[in-house]
Structure formats: C-alpha cells, structure tokens
Write an enzyme that holds these catalytic residues in place. Sequence first.
Site, short mmCIF file in Angstrom:
data_model
loop_
_atom_site.label_atom_id
_atom_site.label_comp_id
_atom_site.label_asym_id
_atom_site.label_seq_id
_atom_site.Cartn_x
_atom_site.Cartn_y
_atom_site.Cartn_z
N ASP A 456 0.04 -7.00 -6.56
CA ASP A 456 0.29 -6.78 -5.13
C ASP A 456 0.39 -8.12 -4.38
O ASP A 456 0.07 -9.19 -4.93
CB ASP A 456 -0.87 -5.92 -4.58
CG ASP A 456 -0.45 -4.99 -3.46
OD1 ASP A 456 0.55 -5.28 -2.79
OD2 ASP A 456 -1.14 -3.98 -3.24
N ASP A 513 5.27 1.88 0.43
CA ASP A 513 3.97 2.53 0.60
C ASP A 513 4.14 3.92 1.19
O ASP A 513 3.15 4.63 1.37
CB ASP A 513 3.07 1.70 1.52
CG ASP A 513 2.21 0.73 0.74
OD1 ASP A 513 2.20 0.82 -0.50
OD2 ASP A 513 1.54 -0.11 1.36
C1 DGJ Z 1 -0.55 -2.08 -0.88
C2 DGJ Z 1 0.08 -1.25 -1.94
O1 DGJ Z 1 1.40 -1.03 -1.66
C3 DGJ Z 1 -0.70 0.05 -2.10
O2 DGJ Z 1 -0.05 0.86 -3.04
C4 DGJ Z 1 -2.08 -0.29 -2.53
O3 DGJ Z 1 -2.07 -0.88 -3.79
C5 DGJ Z 1 -2.72 -1.21 -1.50
N1 DGJ Z 1 -1.91 -2.36 -1.23
C6 DGJ Z 1 -4.07 -1.65 -1.96
O4 DGJ Z 1 -4.64 -2.55 -1.12
#
Ligand code: DGJ
Length: 709
Positions: A456, A513
């Site tokens: 991430d 997301d």
């Molecule tokens: C952003 C990601 O896109 C989510 O899927 C998740 O992993 C969160 N970060 C976790 O902090």
Amino acid sequence: MTPGEAERPPPPPPLRPLVRTWRLDDTRQTLVLASRGGRLPGVVHWGAPLPRGEDLAALAAASEMDVTGGMLDENPDLSICPEAARSFPGQPGLICRDGDGRPILPRFGCAAVEERPRGLTVRCRDEAEGVAYEARLDLDPATHVLALSARLTSDRPLRLEWLAAPVLPGPQLSDELIEVSGRWVGEFQLRRAAWHPGIRLRENRTGRTGHEHFPGLVVPGRGATATAGEAWAFHYGWSGGHRMVAEELPDGRRQIQWGHAAGSEAAPGTAFATATLFATYGAAGTNDCATAFQRHVRDRLVPKRPGPRPVHYNCWEAVYFDQSLPVLKDIATRAAALGAERFVLDDGWFGARDDDATSLGDWQVDARKWPGGLDPLIDHVHAEGMEFGLWFEPEMASPDSALLRARPDWALGPPDQVLGRGQMALDMARAEVRDHLFAAIDAILSAHAVSYVKWDHNRVLPVPDAAQAHGFYALLDRLRAAHPAVEIESCASGGGRVDFGVLSRAGRVWLSDSNDALERLRMQHDAALFLPAAVTGSHVGPRRCHTSGRTLSMPFRAWVAAQRHMGFEMDPRELTEEEAGTLAGVTAWWKRNRDWTMTADVLRLESADPAIVAEAQLARDGRRFVVFAGRAAASAQIAPRPLRLTRLDPAARYEVALANRAEAPALSRAPLALKEGPLVLTGAALMQTGIALPWSFPETMWVMEGRRL
Ligand code: DGJ
C-alpha cells in the site's frame, strides 16, 4: 515583397537534404522514422500498415510542409526529441542546464541507427555540449505494442528539467483526446478534451501514479468508437508521477510527449532515462488499443505465476484494525466455504496499530492482538485450503512509531510538512532506509508462510521525486528476488499506483477503495482500456457500501466482482443464507470459467442505451464469450434496446444463453426467446442486429454466455 521582385526569375530550388529512413511493422501498424540532413529522426508515419515496397524517402518528402509568410524559411523538424536550438516552435523534448544554471541546447547529429529485429536504437551526440541522446523503439508483433524510451548522458553533471520519451506525432484526422482523471473511490474517469492550438498539459506532481492523472491517453480518429475507426493509445509506465504534453503547433503539426513530471530529477547527474512509453495503434476502434494493452500487460509485463488466479478474501472492510484470532478464524472458515482461495490479513497486524495514527514502520507482529504470533491464523487459513497474504505499507512511517522516533532524519521532506493520513513518507533514495525495510519485511516473509503481499501507499509525496520511485522499485525488486514465490498486489489508497511500471513487478492492482458495485461497473469498464481482467482486483463488498452508503443486491455485487479478478471483502457473518448461496454460486461460475476468462480480451461494447454498461469477454481462440450487461440506471425508453456484440466471426453460428435467467424480475413479462432457452444466431446477426435483453431493474446485471457451434 518589393516591386520588381515578382518579375525576377524564381531562385533555384534548394538541394534536398539527404533523407534516411527506417521502419517497424506488424500486421496492424507501420512506424516510419526519417532523418533529414543527418539530423535527429522523426516519425513521419505511425498508423495503418504500409506496403512492403513503399518508397520511404518519397513518403518523407511527401510529408514535408510548405513554407509561407510568417514562417521560418525551413520548417524545424518534429523529431523524436524536438530541439529548441533548431528553432522548434513548440515544447522541446529536452530541457536541461549545466551546473551554473546555463541552459544547454544541444543540436544532435544522428550518429547511428542500429536496426534490431523489430526494434531500432537511435544514438546521437552533440560534441560541443558533451551530451549524448539515445532512443529505443521496439514493436511487439504479437501484442501490437510499441515500447519507447530515451536516455541522456553527459560528460559533466547536468540538471534535468524535462526529458521526453521518443516523441510521437499526434494524428491529424482526430478531434479529441480521451484522458483519464479520477479521485479516491472515483478512479478511471474518462474525459474528452478537444485538440486545439497550443499545449494540452497533464502533469501529476504527487510523486506517485495517483488517482488524479492516470498516465494514459487514447486519441480516437474522427468518428471512432469502441468497435470501429482508427485509434492511437499511450501509457507511460512510471510510478513516480508523469507529464504529458499534447500540442498542436502553429503550423498544424501535432506532437505527443510523455516523461517524468518536470523537475522530478532533483539531483544533478550525468545519466538520465525516461520510463517506457507504451503506445499502440488500431483500425478497429478503441478496442484494438485496449486489447493490445491488456495482452501486453498480461502476457509480457506481469510476473508469471503458476496456476489459476485464486479467489481472494480480504478482511479490511470486515474488521478494519480490530483484529483477533477467533474472529478472523471464523471469517476465514466462512470465506473458504464461499469459495475463497487466498486470505489477506490487511492493515493492523503490526506495532500498536489500533487506528491509522500510529505504528507504520514498526513491522513487528503486535503481540497484544496476536499473542501466539500470526502462525495460528496462517495455519487455520491453510487448513481451510487457502493461501495467506499480508498487508504492508513499506515506504511510510507514522510520527508515532519506534522507527521515526529513532530515525527522524529518514523522513522525506521537511519536518513541518503537512501530513497525509497522519503519516510521512520515508526517503527511499537512501540505501540505509531500503536496507532497513528489506530486513524488516524479509524477516516477516521468511518467518511465515506468506505467499502474497498487498503493498500500500497511502499518501502523496511532499515533493515530486524520481529517486523515490526508483527507490521503491529497488526495494520491491530486491524483495521479489529474495521471495520469488510471493505475489505482489499494488495498492495506494485504492487505485493510486496503477501503472505498467509497477505492473512489471506486481500481479494485481487494487483498482479502487470503492467496493460499490455500481461505481465499479463503470470504473472497470473504463479501466479496461488499459488493464486486463486478470490483474484487476474486484471484491464483493459489504451489503451497505462503506464508501457510498449505497445498498446493492448480492447478485449485482457478485457479478460485478466476477468481471475481473474476483474476491470478497465483506464480513461473511453479515450474509443471509440466500446471499451466501448466491455468492457461492457466482464464485463457482467464475472458477469454472477463469481458465479462459482470465486470458480473454475484454471488449467494451457500444451500448445504444447510456443506462447500460456492457462488455464482452472473448476467449483467445474465439470459441466462447461472456457478455456482462450492467444496468446502471433506469432507461429513458420503456424497453431495453438491442445490444450489439463485436469481434465475432460473421459467418459462424453461436449459441447464446443467459447464465442468470433466474434473476429475471416479474416485471419482465414477455416469453423472450433468450429467457426461454438458448438462441442460435450468426456472428453477423449478433454484431449487426444485436439481442434485445429482458427488462431489468437498475443495479442489476445480465450475464450472457456464448459458444461458437
Ligand atoms: C488503503 C487500501 O486501499 C485499503 O484496501 C486498505 O488496505 C487500507 N489502505 C488499509 O489502511
């Protein structure tokens, strides 16, 4: 003109400078390079294939423009690196200065063009300035994708402001540019901008690929659609933020330049390189470009993995930071029963990470949440027949972390910078930072049976910095070399790091997301201009979507996820028996078909009804297809309009059947042939007449399977 001048005999025509030419061909396109008078070459044709015997010198001569009033006496070349020193009337391909800040304006002589099988390397040098330029152009005849890159070297340190990958001409018979913009939970929005005199500039200065300016562009020829007409497409494969210039010069010529965001090479240096610019041309609509990119990403870039793409379960939206062994074991058991094959433990397993204000950088298992370590969960996940994956955000550190308390100097940017999600980025250009991260992550991967890493990146950088992206690639490459069996997913607050640079290292991207199936339907459709299904993660989210508040039915959520690399992210404990049954059924359908859908071409269909977002996934051998026709809204007219398919064999006969006929609502009252049983039609009929789908509610999907007889 003075009086009397008109009576004088015209001056003899100037001697034509010597022209040298080279060409690259595949079955779909020809690219011709021409160099005049020993200067840097330019692309004089990039488009439909030219006959083998074409006289390329004559072609180059035919493309030369006239000179009239208000122009220089000769037209400066639109070369692969337009040179300011030759009075080029637009954006140059190179802007740099010496150590004293003096602009360097090279005039390159084209020393050599090396012809390789399906590729050319252009090498030239300006002796007076002591700088050399090299361009590589390669054409992949199977995927129809051109890979272009440039390199600059210098005898003394330079400051680079801008270096374009080899510059391509913009098509003349084209009225607009299809660009991609977006935002968090709203990625991959297509926008059309008109060609106009001057510069159309898109620049991403966030230091990562970003949601805002995806580094891709489609240039449709006039009148082109998804299924017909000429189109050119571009993608700059770089994770550090890019700049694109589409410019129409005063003389009418057009150029398209791509490179790193201007000034992102902060330090003086003697060698600089662009990332690879991927480009492709097709004459059968934007789908030609889309399928070329899809195939290239899937078959050439993404690291190969044995076996089928596994169904994911990711626990983020189920538990967030509230991780506990009994709950996650229960969830894992339920996820496996629904069909999951890979369980991903998301953010929250390390340091003292109870919320997003703390602990990034402290990559040790949190003994409060995991007193027995991660192995009890991993063993359980394995016992349920699933692989185990783990979340990291390696390039970041929380101010409240042991790491930043010990090494505040490792943070990138000034100490008083505005934070993003309460966190700072680490300076990835520093070898000791990369060594530390390698050791920490390597220790976790070596001590546990982890076969998947979700990587991430949840904030933009304080300044655009190419060294940061190079540092990220170096760390990722080192970890991949040490753990070759571990697959990587690229995620950055959702779709913030989706590009072909990272996709030569990662097997999957987290597109957004947003798990809202309605928004995903549109997003996936548009992202298919660049991305194949196999790398595009798509999860069934909670019944009430966490980012939109929308409540969507399980069939719709499940089918939208089944369009791409399928997974689940809701808490399976919230599912009713009926929802669980539906999800298990769609997942079983996905698994039965993934051997061919995950290598199929995703073809965007032209829908006569704007309420319908439809695509066909056509098997590589053309023997079967599936159509996903999503209804995003109610239609303006009362009954569905026929949907026309594409790329079938007009003469062949196909059997077509609804895969989810049982989802027809009672308001669909007629005994339509498609509802009653399979239809058999020729490819010509399916492509020209189309099929009228049954009436349906908004936020539902028809799934139609086809087989060539
Ligand atoms: C952003 C990601 O896109 C989510 O899927 C998740 O992993 C969160 N970060 C976790 O902090």
